[in-house]
Design an enzyme around this catalytic site. Structure first.
Site, PDB file in Angstrom:
ATOM      1  N   GLU A   1       0.824  -1.214   0.000  1.00 52.19           N
ATOM      2  CA  GLU A   1       0.000   0.000   0.000  1.00 52.19           C
ATOM      3  C   GLU A   1       0.862   1.269   0.000  1.00 52.19           C
ATOM      4  O   GLU A   1       0.479   2.295   0.546  1.00 52.19           O
ATOM      5  CB  GLU A   1      -0.953   0.018   1.203  1.00 52.19           C
ATOM      6  CG  GLU A   1      -1.717  -1.283   1.421  1.00 52.19           C
ATOM      7  CD  GLU A   1      -2.823  -1.520   0.390  1.00 52.19           C
ATOM      8  OE1 GLU A   1      -3.293  -0.540  -0.195  1.00 52.19           O
ATOM      9  OE2 GLU A   1      -3.192  -2.686   0.185  1.00 52.19           O
ATOM     10  N   LEU A   2       2.054   1.163  -0.575  1.00 54.96           N
ATOM     11  CA  LEU A   2       3.004   2.287  -0.676  1.00 54.96           C
ATOM     12  C   LEU A   2       3.447   2.829   0.683  1.00 54.96           C
ATOM     13  O   LEU A   2       3.808   4.003   0.817  1.00 54.96           O
ATOM     14  CB  LEU A   2       2.441   3.435  -1.525  1.00 54.96           C
ATOM     15  CG  LEU A   2       2.112   3.107  -2.989  1.00 54.96           C
ATOM     16  CD1 LEU A   2       1.747   4.394  -3.745  1.00 54.96           C
ATOM     17  CD2 LEU A   2       3.280   2.432  -3.699  1.00 54.96           C
TER      18      LEU A   2
END
Lengths: 400, 439
Positions: free
Chosen positions: A147-148
């Site tokens: 999710e970065l």
């Protein structure tokens, strides 16, 4: 100076848990809802993975080296492909053979290990890189965390593992007046270059594409290419990062998303100075402008762009703490089944289901959630975890 | 003797202990040859009718009964129906002015016309949902309407109404038939909410029922005192009839326990009245001393989510489990799993589940604020708020086998002596007194 356009897609499918009751604890160690997982994967494969892979393959055939994309496929998704839809894996391999596709590294089980256990984080990244090498024949050079999620410390750990480029969110509260459309570096180890997601332009496709209340609806490839040109006018790179399931699943085929993508490369190549490139090419091509200071972890999720979607309330924190308190035991047990379940229980999705931020980002949360309430998600997860803890205990006490 | 009994639920469709108690006491009465006509809304047809004849209020057509009746009888019905004015504000389906005009009669219209109009608007069958819902007040009133129709059609000696939901029905039946009314208090508003959160409409209905009743049965002295002190009822009218428990079909369940840890169980609605938070705090204290225990909170309710958050906050969620609502065999399974049963109720008129636990050989801890504490000697009793005493008791039962085995052994004996037949004898006395008083 040439300008770059990076397309990166996240491919992930969680291992959803079955309804696991208190009475099952100690009696039944089958945790996963295989029926749901298979059904959902097959549906998404039909609607998204297969047609979109085919489309990208056609575009690469048409434009040659002028069209490039990047994927990050979680280990969980790879396993599900192998098990339920090998044709999807084959079509990704076909894309890999064009050499116009970069495969990124991440944590094998799409986990939050980077926030808790450096050792487990490293193990999972190694495991994932090995899986990518096995399936696609290349060792990933660019890293993209679940999710970065990113912070200075995580970036440093990633650099230590030998990666030179990492993707993260162009979070407003970090950037302030700065533009996400440049190359940045890690604040501790400047050798690690950072590509930041342009969330406005990314979300125009991922979230707003079919929104008829949006004054810009319907969005055409030409208009979008004009926005890209405008965005890149004074900048170097535009990074469009999104879930791969955007194409055909979140935005279904009837919205025209496939036609939009089919026409996009032509529109971009004909009307803008942007060149499609992979993340590692972009990082090599451009000069970093500054180090980016991120003391606390950021992510691409929700309005807050932090980790509160997974670790934002006491339920999530309790489940997370209890899970990682078992790490030592699992490692000591050296049992493959145990380790596999431990990895699956680390998938960030389980914690996402326990999120109580219903109001601002409720729609997104609800879409991805198999449970009616976060409380149900928590109870179910803790029941599973209790059984898992018993297994860990049994294995380790035998060893002694 | 024949009893017209008004209830709201009956096994297997139950939301709480009321249904179980009704089932037990009707069976107890049947043993003494007392006939029971049990009226309940929305009987679904699969209730056990061996001891009782169940009349489904949804099947009673008010209009049918009236059309059979002659005009003079209708006259008398309409004159007897006037009590509805007492709670006319609670009758949403009828405009109070129209209602009074209909009942008292106006010069320009004949009684028959009124009846016709009444039939058009209110005739036919009333459909009851039979669940506690948003239109409960409405249902209570409609139930009372149907009650009067039933009272006209059937012969009986005494009316028995369970809890406030059916008091209005009991009163209606009494007015129509002239038979004595006995009401049975299983719980009061003061058990359902704290003193300053009492629903005034419910309180008014309860008080109305208690005042109209010829005799009142309370499930414990605790409840008897509430009836006397909080509702101002004449003590001589109120009798404590302790609940019993019916174990004829009781089979101990064989379970395969998946965990070696001892299990301490709370089973009931997770609401203010049941004191779930005291259980959680006591569990936390015990876990500090002995880690090989698991706590289970079985049931659901409005405090469930708060309880889950508290457990997570205390960091004991790996040892504290929630099962959600359990029914039927799962309840027995849960008891078979348990080493200690705990009922920390803040206010419990009676509380039947510790009896079930003790019958299953599970030693029990109950709060002194429960009616069941009046009839049990071999359960450990603590104040609901005293989490230290509760933690002590749990620890003791888990770690001192002598204590646990004695509690279990004597508990079974004690519980076996609580029979509905005996409670029924007491109830028959109450009926008889009510009948005699009215003569």
């Amino acid at each position: 100076m040439e300008k770059s356009l990076c397309l990166y897609f996240q491919v992930h499918q969680p291992d959803r848990l079955r309804l696991y009751r208190f009475f099952d604890i100690g009696n039944d160690s089958q945790y996963f809802d295989e029926f749901a997982n298979r059904t959902i994967l097959k549906r998404v494969a039909q609607r998204c993975y297969l047609p979109m892979n085919e489309l990208i393959y056609e575009l690469i055939q048409k434009h040659g080296k002028n069209f490039k994309v990047a994927f990050s496929i979680s280990g969980a998704a790879l396993e599900q492909f192998e098990q339920y839809a090998p044709e999807v894996l084959e079509s990704f391999k076909k894309l890999a053979s064009t050499k116009c596709v970069e495969f990124l590294a991440e944590t094998y089980s799409h986990s939050l290990a980077s926030l808790k256990s450096p050792k487990e984080f490293k193990n999972q990244v190694k495991e994932h890189s090995a899986a990518i090498k096995k399936h696609f024949g290349v060792k990933p050079k660019t890293f993209r965390n679940t999710e970065l999620i990113y912070s200075d410390a995580i970036g440093e750990a990633v650099a230590d593992m030998g990666f030179t480029t990492m993707l993260t969110e162009g979070a407003k509260h970090i950037l302030g007046w700065k533009s996400p459309n440049f190359l940045y570096t890690n604040a501790i180890n400047p050798k690690l270059k950072l590509l930041l997601k342009n969330f406005n332009l990314s979300d125009d496709i991922a979230f707003r594409f079919s929104d008829r209340s949006n004054p810009n609806w319907p969005l055409t490839s030409d208009r979008y290419a004009a926005w890209l040109a405008e965005g890149a006018a004074n900048d170097d790179i535009i990074n469009l990062f999104m879930d791969y399931e955007t194409f055909g699943e979140h935005q279904n085929a009837s919205t025209g998303i496939f036609e939009f993508m089919r026409a996009l490369p032509d529109a971009v190549l004909a009307n803008t100075e942007l060149k499609f490139c992979t993340p590692s090419e972009a990082a090599a091509k451009h000069q970093p402008v500054a180090p980016l200071h991120v003391p606390y972890a950021i992510s691409w999720a929700d309005e807050e762009r932090d980790t509160s979607a997974w670790l934002g309330n006491e339920l999530q924190n309790e489940a997370f703490e209890k899970l990682y308190s078992l790490e030592k035991g699992v490692m000591a047990a050296k049992d493959e089944e145990l380790l596999a379940d431990f990895r699956k229980l680390q998938e960030s999705d389980h914690f996402y289901y326990m999120c109580t931020k219903f109001f601002s980002d409720g729609a997104v949360h609800k879409y991805f959630n198999p449970y009616d309430t976060p409380y149900e998600a928590f109870i179910n997860y803790m029941n599973v975890l209790s059984d898992f803890a018993l297994r860990v205990e049994k294995k380790t006490s035998k060893k002694k | 003797m024949k009893v017209l009994m008004f209830g709201w639920e009956f096994p297997p469709h139950i939301a709480g202990g009321l249904g179980t108690a009704c089932y037990g006491l009707t069976k107890g009465l049947a043993k003494h040859d007392v006939e029971v006509l049990f009226v309940m809304p929305s009987a679904s047809g699969d209730e056990d009718e061996s001891a009782v004849k169940i009349i489904n209020a949804s099947d009673i057509s008010v209009a049918d009964v009236w059309s059979k009746a002659d005009i003079s009888r209708l006259d008398s019905f309409l004159s007897k129906v006037s009590f509805f004015k007492v709670s006319s504000g609670l009758v949403p389906y009828i405009d109070p002015e129209m209602f009074s005009s209909m009942v008292e009669g106006q010069e320009k219209r004949s009684r028959y016309e009124e009846y016709e109009q009444f039939k058009i608007h209110y005739g036919g069958k009333y459909k009851f949902s039979g669940k506690y819902g948003a239109n409960l007040m409405e249902e209570v009133q409609r139930y009372a309407m149907v009650a009067s129709a039933i009272a006209l059609e059937n012969d009986f000696d005494v009316i028995h109404a369970h809890d406030w939901l059916t008091y209005a029905a009991g009163i209606a039946a009494k007015r129509i038939s002239g038979k004595p009314l006995v009401i049975h208090v299983h719980a009061t508003s003061f058990d359902r909410a704290s003193d300053n959160a009492i629903d005034p409409r419910v309180f008014a209905l309860e008080k109305m029922g208690m005042e109209a009743a010829d005799k009142i049965m309370a499930v414990s002295n605790l409840t008897r005192n509430i009836v006397i002190n909080k509702y101002g009822i004449d003590p001589s009218k109120v009798v404590a009839v302790h609940n019993a428990v019916d174990f004829n079909e009781f089979k101990q369940m064989e379970v395969k326990r998946g965990v070696d840890d001892k299990i301490v169980t709370f089973l009931g609605r997770i609401t203010y009245q049941k004191g779930p938070e005291y259980f959680i705090e006591a569990a936390y204290k015990v876990l500090q001393k002995c880690p090989n225990v698991r706590f289970v909170m079985a049931g659901n309710g409005d405090l469930m989510n708060r309880s889950i958050r508290r457990v997570a906050k205390l960091g004991i969620a790996d040892k504290f489990h929630f099962t959600g609502f359990l029914r039927g065999d799962d309840v027995k399974k849960m008891f078979a799993y348990s080493d200690v049963y705990i009922m920390p109720s803040v206010s419990e008129p009676f509380g039947i589940s510790p009896l079930e636990a003790m019958k299953s050989n599970v030693p029990s801890i109950i709060s002194k604020q429960s009616g069941v504490a009046e009839v049990l000697d071999y359960a450990i009793k603590t104040d609901f708020w005293d989490i230290d005493a509760m933690a002590d008791a749990i620890y003791g039962l888990l770690n001192y086998p002598a204590l646990a085995s004695m509690s279990a052994r004597c508990g079974v004996e004690e519980v076996n002596n609580l029979k509905w037949e005996n409670a029924a004898l007491k109830m028959i006395d109450v009926y008889q007194e009510a009948i005699d008083n009215l003569k």
